[in-house]
Write a protein that holds these residues in place. Structure first.
Motif, mmCIF file in Angstrom:
data_model
loop_
_atom_site.group_PDB
_atom_site.id
_atom_site.type_symbol
_atom_site.label_atom_id
_atom_site.label_comp_id
_atom_site.label_asym_id
_atom_site.label_seq_id
_atom_site.Cartn_x
_atom_site.Cartn_y
_atom_site.Cartn_z
ATOM 1 N N UNK A 81 0.840 -1.192 0.000
ATOM 2 C CA UNK A 81 0.000 0.000 0.000
ATOM 3 C C UNK A 81 0.879 1.247 0.000
ATOM 4 N N UNK A 82 0.530 2.183 -0.862
ATOM 5 C CA UNK A 82 1.240 3.461 -0.972
ATOM 6 C C UNK A 82 0.558 4.498 -0.100
ATOM 7 N N UNK A 83 1.353 5.291 0.621
ATOM 8 C CA UNK A 83 0.808 6.376 1.431
ATOM 9 C C UNK A 83 1.474 7.672 1.007
ATOM 10 N N UNK A 84 0.670 8.700 0.752
ATOM 11 C CA UNK A 84 1.209 10.048 0.567
ATOM 12 C C UNK A 84 1.276 10.698 1.941
ATOM 13 N N UNK A 85 2.479 10.727 2.535
ATOM 14 C CA UNK A 85 2.622 11.351 3.845
ATOM 15 C C UNK A 85 2.286 12.834 3.781
ATOM 16 N N UNK A 86 2.593 13.452 2.659
ATOM 17 C CA UNK A 86 2.174 14.826 2.374
ATOM 18 C C UNK A 86 1.979 14.922 0.873
ATOM 19 N N UNK A 87 1.103 15.824 0.443
ATOM 20 C CA UNK A 87 0.822 15.994 -0.981
ATOM 21 C C UNK A 87 0.494 17.454 -1.220
ATOM 22 N N UNK A 88 1.466 18.178 -1.789
ATOM 23 C CA UNK A 88 1.294 19.599 -2.056
ATOM 24 C C UNK A 88 0.992 19.793 -3.541
ATOM 25 N N UNK A 89 -0.133 20.416 -3.832
ATOM 26 C CA UNK A 89 -0.490 20.746 -5.210
ATOM 27 C C UNK A 89 -0.037 22.182 -5.446
ATOM 28 N N UNK A 90 0.926 22.355 -6.348
ATOM 29 C CA UNK A 90 1.547 23.678 -6.529
ATOM 30 C C UNK A 90 0.894 24.486 -7.650
ATOM 31 N N UNK A 91 0.456 23.815 -8.716
ATOM 32 C CA UNK A 91 -0.093 24.552 -9.861
ATOM 33 C C UNK A 91 -0.737 23.570 -10.821
ATOM 34 N N UNK A 92 -1.586 24.095 -11.679
ATOM 35 C CA UNK A 92 -2.117 23.321 -12.803
ATOM 36 C C UNK A 92 -1.259 23.640 -14.019
ATOM 37 N N UNK A 93 -0.706 22.606 -14.647
ATOM 38 C CA UNK A 93 0.212 22.800 -15.768
ATOM 39 C C UNK A 93 -0.558 22.930 -17.084
ATOM 40 N N UNK A 94 0.098 23.487 -18.125
ATOM 41 C CA UNK A 94 -0.592 23.687 -19.414
ATOM 42 C C UNK A 94 -1.159 22.411 -20.010
ATOM 43 N N UNK B 191 -4.998 27.424 -4.899
ATOM 44 C CA UNK B 191 -4.069 28.248 -4.118
ATOM 45 C C UNK B 191 -2.792 27.456 -3.846
ATOM 46 N N UNK B 192 -1.643 28.033 -4.225
ATOM 47 C CA UNK B 192 -0.338 27.439 -3.923
ATOM 48 C C UNK B 192 0.041 27.821 -2.498
ATOM 49 N N UNK B 193 0.049 26.843 -1.614
ATOM 50 C CA UNK B 193 0.321 27.109 -0.199
ATOM 51 C C UNK B 193 1.765 26.811 0.180
ATOM 52 N N UNK B 194 2.634 26.641 -0.808
ATOM 53 C CA UNK B 194 4.052 26.533 -0.520
ATOM 54 C C UNK B 194 4.608 25.137 -0.695
ATOM 55 N N UNK B 195 5.933 25.087 -0.672
ATOM 56 C CA UNK B 195 6.670 23.870 -1.008
ATOM 57 C C UNK B 195 6.671 22.876 0.148
ATOM 58 N N UNK B 196 6.866 21.626 -0.220
ATOM 59 C CA UNK B 196 7.089 20.561 0.746
ATOM 60 C C UNK B 196 8.532 20.618 1.208
ATOM 61 N N UNK B 197 8.746 20.582 2.518
ATOM 62 C CA UNK B 197 10.092 20.691 3.069
ATOM 63 C C UNK B 197 10.965 19.513 2.639
ATOM 64 N N UNK C 87 10.642 10.967 -2.572
ATOM 65 C CA UNK C 87 10.033 12.265 -2.835
ATOM 66 C C UNK C 87 9.680 12.317 -4.321
ATOM 67 N N UNK C 88 8.444 12.716 -4.615
ATOM 68 C CA UNK C 88 7.995 12.824 -5.993
ATOM 69 C C UNK C 88 7.633 14.254 -6.333
ATOM 70 N N UNK C 89 8.014 14.675 -7.528
ATOM 71 C CA UNK C 89 7.666 16.005 -8.010
ATOM 72 C C UNK C 89 7.135 15.889 -9.428
ATOM 73 N N UNK C 90 6.827 17.030 -10.061
ATOM 74 C CA UNK C 90 6.212 17.010 -11.381
ATOM 75 C C UNK C 90 4.792 16.478 -11.254
ATOM 76 N N UNK C 91 4.490 15.408 -12.004
ATOM 77 C CA UNK C 91 3.197 14.736 -11.853
ATOM 78 C C UNK C 91 3.253 13.679 -10.751
ATOM 79 N N UNK C 92 4.307 13.748 -9.946
ATOM 80 C CA UNK C 92 4.553 12.734 -8.935
ATOM 81 C C UNK C 92 5.488 11.659 -9.413
ATOM 82 N N UNK C 93 6.017 11.833 -10.652
ATOM 83 C CA UNK C 93 6.836 10.786 -11.263
ATOM 84 C C UNK C 93 8.312 11.165 -11.395
#
Length: 281
Positions: free
Chosen positions: A11-24, A192-198, A150-156
């Motif tokens: 099972x995969x768990x997202x300990x945190x998941x920050x949505x920064x923006x909607x891409x083109x 709303x972009x609430x900031x980066x994941x530490x 740690x995943x960034x972009x689309x999580x990949x």
């Protein structure tokens, strides 16, 4: 007869998941911290049998073993990439709820790739495996590795993270048994972009982080709030949060005894809920 091979689709768990923006391209730019339970679905492979899939288990009835199943797609993709026959009889014991924010289908596909690699003597470090995983879904590469990432972009876009204090931390997952569709949850995100994941220590990053999909999921599916709050109210909880786009919630505990007491209390209060007591892998 060839030996049966077994894998746990953790099972995969997202300990945190920050949505920064909607891409083109319509996808969302994410920052997430993936962790994995020690437990999950179980996948078995008979390597020399014709290609097939049998699905059982508590949640097996919700899945189809047709050609579009991710396990069979993974097997065919592996055969095409490595020049092996399209062979192998898979049996899935579906223990994890479906479309629940814990990567069930992605984890199953990743387990199929690992099984095919073992059956054909392909080392786990082979660079073709993560490329195949990425072709099957955004979460499949993280599930292929099955370790804290740690995943960034689309999580990949992935960077492995040392688990530190999270190693073997007691974990409880609960799901209230309601649908929480990913599309409507993302659509309801307020933008709303609430900031980066530490960066740094992953437990500190998780505690300081958030899941930006949790507020819209709570609004759309009130049972998500009930599940999170039921976990948060248990003694000994370090963190209670929703995973992915829901509806599964998780809690981290310092002690296994506190996790087990919480599991018993929630089972008594909500006997119809699915739950799984495990540890961070």
């Amino acid at each position: 007869m060839a030996e049966l091979l077994h894998e746990v689709a953790r099972a995969k768990i997202n300990l945190a998941l920050h949505v920064r923006a909607r891409m083109p391209d319509g996808y969302h730019a994410l920052e997430t911290l993936f962790a994995f339970a020690e437990d999950g679905d179980r996948l078995t492979l008979a390597p020399e049998a014709p290609l097939s899939l049998v699905i059982g288990g508590r949640f097996g009835a919700g899945l189809s073993a047709d050609d579009d199943n991710l396990i069979l797609r993974a097997a065919r993709s592996f055969a095409a990439a490595f020049g092996t026959p399209e062979r192998g009889a898979f049996a899935l014991d579906k223990k994890l709820p479906i479309a629940a924010g814990i990567g069930g289908g992605s984890a199953d596909a990743a387990a199929a790739l690992r099984l095919m690699a073992r059956a054909h003597g392909i080392v786990p470090e082979d660079a073709r495996l993560p490329a195949l995983a990425a072709s099957l879904g955004a979460d499949v590469p993280a599930c292929l590795d099955g370790r804290m990432t740690r995943g960034e972009g689309r999580g990949d876009a992935l960077v492995r993270v040392a688990p530190g204090r999270l190693q073997a931390m007691p974990l409880l997952l609960v799901n209230p048994g309601v649908a929480c569709p990913t599309g409507p949850v993302f659509k309801a995100w307020d933008g709303v972009d609430r900031g980066a994941l530490d960066y740094g220590d992953p437990l500190d990053a998780a505690l300081a982080g958030r899941n930006d999909l949790e507020p819209p999921a709570r609004h759309l599916v009130p049972e998500v709030s009930i599940a999170i709050e039921a976990l948060a109210a248990q003694p000994g909880v370090r963190l209670a949060r929703m995973s992915g786009s829901g509806a599964t919630a998780f809690a981290l505990f310092d002690e296994a005894a506190a996790r087990d007491a919480a599991a018993a209390a929630i089972a008594a209060a909500h006997p119809a809920w699915w739950q799984m007591a495990s540890r961070i892998a």
